[in-house]
Design an enzyme around this catalytic site. Sequence first.
Site, PDB file in Angstrom:
ATOM      1  N   SER A   1       0.807  -1.084   0.033  1.00 13.09           N
ATOM      2  CA  SER A   1       0.127   0.138  -0.102  1.00 13.09           C
ATOM      3  C   SER A   1       0.950   1.104   0.026  1.00 13.09           C
ATOM      4  CB  SER A   1      -0.814  -0.161   1.193  1.00 13.09           C
ATOM      5  OG  SER A   1      -1.555   1.422   1.456  1.00 13.09           O
TER       6      SER A   1
ATOM      7  N   TYR B   1      -2.327  -0.535  10.383  1.00 13.86           N
ATOM      8  CA  TYR B   1      -2.330  -0.976   8.775  1.00 13.86           C
ATOM      9  C   TYR B   1      -0.762  -0.484   8.152  1.00 13.86           C
ATOM     10  CZ  TYR B   1      -4.099  -1.187   3.920  1.00 13.86           C
ATOM     11  OH  TYR B   1      -4.186  -1.392   2.758  1.00 13.86           O
TER      12      TYR B   1
END
Length: 256
Positions: free
Chosen positions: A143, A156
Amino acid sequence: MDPLLDYSDKVVLITGAASGFGELLAHEFSARGARLVLGDIYENGVETVASQLPGPAAAMVCDVRREDNCQAMVEAAIELYGQLDIAINNAGIVQSLTPFEDSDSEVVEQQMAVNVNGVLYGMKHQLRAMKEQGNGVILNVSSAAGLAAAPKMAIYAASKHAVIGLTKTAAAEYAKLGVRVNAVCPFFTLTPMVTDSNLAPGKTSAELESSLSRSTPMKRLANPEEIVNVMLLLCSPGNTFMTGQAIAVDGGLSAL
Ligand SMILES: NC(=O)c1ccc[n+]([C@@H]2O[C@H](COP(=O)([O-])OP(=O)(O)OC[C@H]3O[C@@H](n4cnc5c(N)ncnc54)[C@H](O)[C@@H]3O)[C@@H](O)[C@H]2O)c1
């Protein structure tokens, strides 16, 4: 078909294939001739995706938190098709936007179990099979939060940074054995992870989209096709000298 995007007879394994990037990847690879092994924790979803594809596709329940499930996907590729050419470790979950100091231990465990352990277990068995056959391609889905700060998404971000650590280490270890390992690092994209999620409780989806869009130079979120097209290019039979890379697809965010 252009040989750079010709996946005829390639055997492609995709985790998290019931939705979002994984679902679209399954369609794109199948349309280009690939034979697929699709896994997801959501049984009906992955079976539905497999049933809609033009080419051969096996659907399996795979909870990537479980090593035996990750191993079973690799074994299915070898048993059904005799090889494993490309593996995409895509299954992942996101956390709600939360100030760092409110990080919750249950969320830490969930994020690490799916986003980190799931990629590690998958890679372990994929690398063994690819080492044995002397070639292979692994693409991990990290990501933009794996490359830089992701305010209010500390857990995350930690999990997606870890995916890049796994990617670089495996790339260095297995390069001489014919296996390439890269990661793709998308900015927020309009998959169900963002459009149907509880990412920002209390905000409408339009408010969420508008606030997330502000940070990137293109001032918008990505459409799933824009990420999946790059994923196809990274797995291309013509992409033979790139390994250990974490490729941002982020509307210019990482250029700032
Ligand atoms: N959408 C975004 O904005 C974005 C941005 C950057 C990275 N990513 C990453 O892309 C990947 C795919 O996300 P998406 O946007 O397509 O989301 P999505 O929610 O549409 O799809 C994720 C899929 O993973 C599956 N899954 C969840 N937990 C699982 C588990 N334990 N085992 C197996 N499957 C499991 C879900 O059932 C779902 O089908 C994730 O790793 C995500 O972190 C997404």
